[in-house]
Structure formats: structure tokens, C-alpha cells
Design a protein around this motif. Structure first.
Motif, PDB file in Angstrom:
ATOM      1  N   UNK A   1       1.144  -1.255  -0.171  1.00 49.77           N
ATOM      2  CA  UNK A   1       0.062  -0.179   0.180  1.00 49.77           C
ATOM      3  C   UNK A   1       0.932   1.245  -0.193  1.00 49.77           C
ATOM      4  N   UNK A   2       0.392   2.326  -0.626  1.00 49.58           N
ATOM      5  CA  UNK A   2       1.083   3.574  -0.311  1.00 49.58           C
ATOM      6  C   UNK A   2       0.722   4.530   0.659  1.00 49.58           C
ATOM      7  N   UNK A   3      -0.650   3.916   1.335  1.00 49.86           N
ATOM      8  CA  UNK A   3      -1.045   4.671   2.396  1.00 49.86           C
ATOM      9  C   UNK A   3      -1.856   4.007   3.322  1.00 49.86           C
ATOM     10  N   UNK A   4      -1.757   4.215   4.591  1.00 49.29           N
ATOM     11  CA  UNK A   4      -3.070   3.486   5.474  1.00 49.29           C
ATOM     12  C   UNK A   4      -3.665   4.820   5.879  1.00 49.29           C
ATOM     13  N   UNK A   5      -5.157   4.594   5.954  1.00 45.30           N
ATOM     14  CA  UNK A   5      -5.890   5.532   6.640  1.00 45.30           C
ATOM     15  C   UNK A   5      -6.443   5.001   7.895  1.00 45.30           C
ATOM     16  N   UNK A   6      -5.935   5.852   9.118  1.00 47.94           N
ATOM     17  CA  UNK A   6      -6.318   5.496  10.357  1.00 47.94           C
ATOM     18  C   UNK A   6      -7.732   5.976  10.593  1.00 47.94           C
ATOM     19  N   UNK A   7      -8.613   4.708  11.007  1.00 44.81           N
ATOM     20  CA  UNK A   7     -10.166   5.108  11.413  1.00 44.81           C
ATOM     21  C   UNK A   7     -10.293   6.085  12.234  1.00 44.81           C
ATOM     22  N   UNK A   8     -11.232   6.879  11.990  1.00 38.44           N
ATOM     23  CA  UNK A   8     -11.599   7.767  12.871  1.00 38.44           C
ATOM     24  C   UNK A   8     -12.014   7.508  14.366  1.00 38.44           C
ATOM     25  N   UNK A   9     -12.379   6.018  14.304  1.00 39.43           N
ATOM     26  CA  UNK A   9     -12.584   5.508  15.906  1.00 39.43           C
ATOM     27  C   UNK A   9     -11.537   5.524  16.683  1.00 39.43           C
ATOM     28  N   UNK A  10     -10.231   5.779  16.138  1.00 39.52           N
ATOM     29  CA  UNK A  10      -9.237   5.664  16.652  1.00 39.52           C
ATOM     30  C   UNK A  10      -8.786   7.469  17.387  1.00 39.52           C
ATOM     31  N   UNK A  11      -9.222   8.270  16.426  1.00 37.40           N
ATOM     32  CA  UNK A  11      -8.814   9.658  16.757  1.00 37.40           C
ATOM     33  C   UNK A  11      -9.883  10.124  17.692  1.00 37.40           C
ATOM     34  N   UNK A  12     -11.274   9.654  17.532  1.00 37.46           N
ATOM     35  CA  UNK A  12     -12.178  10.134  18.425  1.00 37.46           C
ATOM     36  C   UNK A  12     -11.816   9.466  19.878  1.00 37.46           C
ATOM     37  N   UNK A  13     -12.020  10.348  20.943  1.00 34.07           N
ATOM     38  CA  UNK A  13     -11.566   9.970  22.312  1.00 34.07           C
ATOM     39  C   UNK A  13     -10.019   9.947  22.534  1.00 34.07           C
ATOM     40  N   UNK A  14      -9.225  10.152  21.493  1.00 31.33           N
ATOM     41  CA  UNK A  14      -7.737  10.015  21.835  1.00 31.33           C
ATOM     42  C   UNK A  14      -7.061  10.883  22.667  1.00 31.33           C
ATOM     43  N   UNK A  15      -7.911  12.072  22.727  1.00 29.73           N
ATOM     44  CA  UNK A  15      -7.242  13.075  23.563  1.00 29.73           C
ATOM     45  C   UNK A  15      -7.531  13.127  24.952  1.00 29.73           C
TER      46      UNK A  15
END
Ligand code: C2E
Ligand code: MG
Ligand code: MG
Ligand code: MG
Length: 290
Positions: free
Chosen positions: A193-207
Motif C-alpha cells: 500500500x502507498x497509504x494507511x488511513x487510520x479510522x476515525x474511531x481511533x482519533x475520536x476520544x484519543x485526547x
């Protein structure tokens, strides 16, 4: 009385099923009409480099302008397209339209198009992609195809061969919604792959304090970096989330913090304002730049 109640419940259940089947059939009829009448539209969401804060490309996202119900989001109709096979036509239209719009944008800007599992299993896909690129006269390296882990579910030679064929066409490949499926490292090994897209469920709440998401994001980006792949953090909405995914090494960001999906006209206008103009969005929330 208990028996009556039971029968009553059964009756309601059957009615629900009937209503559901009816609604589905209606959706399918409407979707067929939408394709014929040209009621599908692509919107484009900017993808921004964390290093330069410039727009490096757009993800094409399908919308349906329903004559009665108004705008319908893809979550409501892409699955129906997949089940009925209509996604083949919808997907080919999306590839052609995205390439057509891409031709109007600066050379350094890319477009990403979502490709469904059914499309990925069609041996004609590399031809369809090649034709869409040729008609628009755009270089294959400017097109990125997003596929999800579910494509690898029936892990067979066909999947590997399709991946290799698309790489031969010269397009970029991105792994979408990473972390939500099986997330097997096996196909990261096989499929460059040229890119991995990190799902928004990992971004949500990460802070949030105590969240494990930051550690997961950091691991994905370091793995991707070691494999020479870019990473896009999906669904970044706040400045704190932007700082966090940056700190953890994501090379790109996509989310409402910068822009929602835009019409092709608005996407072009956005580019004409200057690629760097987008940076004034979140920055100005912190401190005015001028
Ligand atoms: P996806 O490919 O993961 O696309 C990202 C989704 O996240 C989009 O939803 C986008 O509008 C949304 N998003 C972007 N930034 C933010 C944010 O900051 N916060 C939140 N909450 N959401 C954000 P959308 O447009 O509703 O699309 C949903 C899904 O439908 C897509 O997920 C993709 O799987 C599918 N889809 C969309 N267009 C197509 C298409 O042309 N073909 C196929 N096969 N699937 C499509
Ligand atoms: Mg996508
Ligand atoms: Mg995604
Ligand atoms: Mg998704």
C-alpha cells in the motif's frame, strides 16, 4: 392470553419484516432511477499534509440528491448498491467523474476514490480505471484507490492479482478504515500500500485522559513509516486531535478541522485561493497568522 400475546407479537414482527422489505425494494428502485437520471454527485474532502499544511489531494465521497428526500449520505445507499450489484455502475461513474474533475486541478493534487469489495473482485477493474484516466488525460500516479480490509476476507490469489494489476496501471493504493476490520499484518506484508488511513474511531476520544488510542495511532504510524507508507488520520475535528495525530507522526490529516466534503466547484475555488490558504483554518483558531 399468553398465546394471544405471542401471536400478536408474531404478527407485529411479520409486519416489520414486510415494511423493511418494502422499504428496501423502494430504495433499490430509487437508486436505479438515480443512476439513470444523474442524481448521484461526488463531493471532495481535502487531505492536508501535516508537514506543510497544504492540500495534497481530495477524497471523493458520493452523495445522492433525492428528488423528495434531499441529500442522502452514502451510509444509507452504498450497501444497497453492493447488495444489488448496482455499485459496479456507481463505482465506474465515480472513477470517471473524479478523473474528470482531477484534470482541472493542479498537477501536484491527487484524488482518492473509494472502491467497494464487489468492484475489486471484477476482473475488468484495471481496464475501467485505465479508461477513466485516459479519457480525462490524467497521470495514473494522481489517482489513489481506497479499499478496506474486507477486500482481503476471501484471501485468495484473485485479491493479490488484482492488487498487482492496479499497481501496474500506476495508481496509488490506500488501505481505508484501518484498525476496524481484521487488521492482519499478513496483507500489509503482501500488498505494498502507498497509504494507511487510520479510522476515525481511533482519533475520536484519543485526547481523553487514559485513552489507549494515542498508543495505537503511534504504533500504526511507525509501522507505516517503516514500510514506506503514508498515513492519513481520518475524522480529525478538534485542534487537540490535530496536535495529537501530528505528535504521533501521521503524515496527513482529513477532517472537519480543515474542511467538510465540498462540491467540485468549491474544491476548485479552494485550490485557487492558494494551496496554503487552508492552513489559516485551524491556526487562526489558535492565533491569527497575519
Ligand atoms: P470513508 O471512505 O471512510 O470516508 C470518510 C467519511 O468520514 C466520510 O463520510 C466523511 O464525510 C467523514 N468525515 C470526514 N471528516 C470527518 C470528521 O471530521 N468527523 C466526522 N464525524 N466524519 C468525518 P461519508 O461521506 O458519509 O462516507 C461514508 C462512507 O461511505 C465512506 O467512508 C465510504 O466507505 C463510503 N463511500 C463514500 N463514497 C463512496 C463511493 O464513491 N464508493 C464507495 N464504494 N463507497 C463510498
Ligand atoms: Mg475512504
Ligand atoms: Mg475511512
Ligand atoms: Mg468509513
Amino acid at each position: 392470553a399468553a398465546k394471544d400475546g405471542g401471536r400478536g407479537r408474531y404478527h407485529f414482527y411479520a409486519q416489520d419484516l414486510h415494511a423493511e422489505a418494502e422499504a428496501r425494494a423502494q430504495l433499490e428502485r430509487d437508486l436505479r432511477d438515480a443512476i439513470v437520471q444523474g442524481d448521484l454527485q461526488l463531493f471532495y474532502q481535502p487531505v492536508v499534509s501535516t508537514a506543510t499544511e497544504c492540500i495534497t489531494g481530495f477524497e471523493a465521497l458520493m452523495r445522492w440528491r433525492h428528488p423528495v428526500k434531499g441529500w442522502i449520505p452514502p451510509d444509507k445507499f452504498v450497501a444497497a448498491g453492493e447488495e444489488t450489484g448496482l455499485i459496479a455502475q456507481m463505482g465506474e461513474w465515480a472513477l470517471r467523474t473524479a478523473c474528470h474533475d482531477l484534470a482541472k486541478w493542479p498537477e501536484e493534487v491527487r484524488v482518492a476514490v473509494n472502491v467497494s469489495p464487489l468492484q475489486f473482485s471484477n476482473p475488468q477493474l484495471p481496464n475501467i480505471v485505465t479508461n477513466a484516466l485516459a479519457r480525462a488525460g490524467v497521470d495514473p500516479s494522481r489517482l489513489e484507490l481506497e479499499i478496506t480490509e474486507s477486500v482481503f476476507l476471501n484471501d485468495d490469489e484473485g485479491t493479490d492479482a488484482m492488487f498487482a494489476a492496479l499497481k501496474r496501471v500506476g495508481v496509488r493504493m490506500a488501505l481505508d478504515d484501518f484498525g476496524t476490520g481484521y487488521s492482519s499484518l499478513g496483507y500489509l506484508k503482501k500488498a505494498p500500500f502507498d497509504k494507511i488511513k487510520i479510522d476515525q474511531s481511533f482519533v475520536r476520544g484519543a485526547t481523553q485522559p487514559g485513552s489507549r488510542n494515542g498508543a495505537i495511532i503511534a504504533s500504526i504510524t511507525s509501522l507505516a513509516q517503516a514500510l514506506g507508507m503514508d498515513t492519513t488520520a481520518e475524522g480529525v475535528e478538534t485542534l487537540d486531535e490535530l496536535d495529537l495525530v501530528r505528535m504521533h507522526g501521521c503524515s496527513h490529516v482529513q477532517g472537519f478541522i480543515y474542511e467538510c466534503p465540498l462540491s467540485s466547484e468549491d474544491a476548485l475555488a479552494r485550490l485557487e485561493q492558494g494551496l496554503a490558504a487552508i492552513a489559516s483554518g485551524p491556526r487562526s483558531a489558535r492565533a491569527p497568522r497575519q
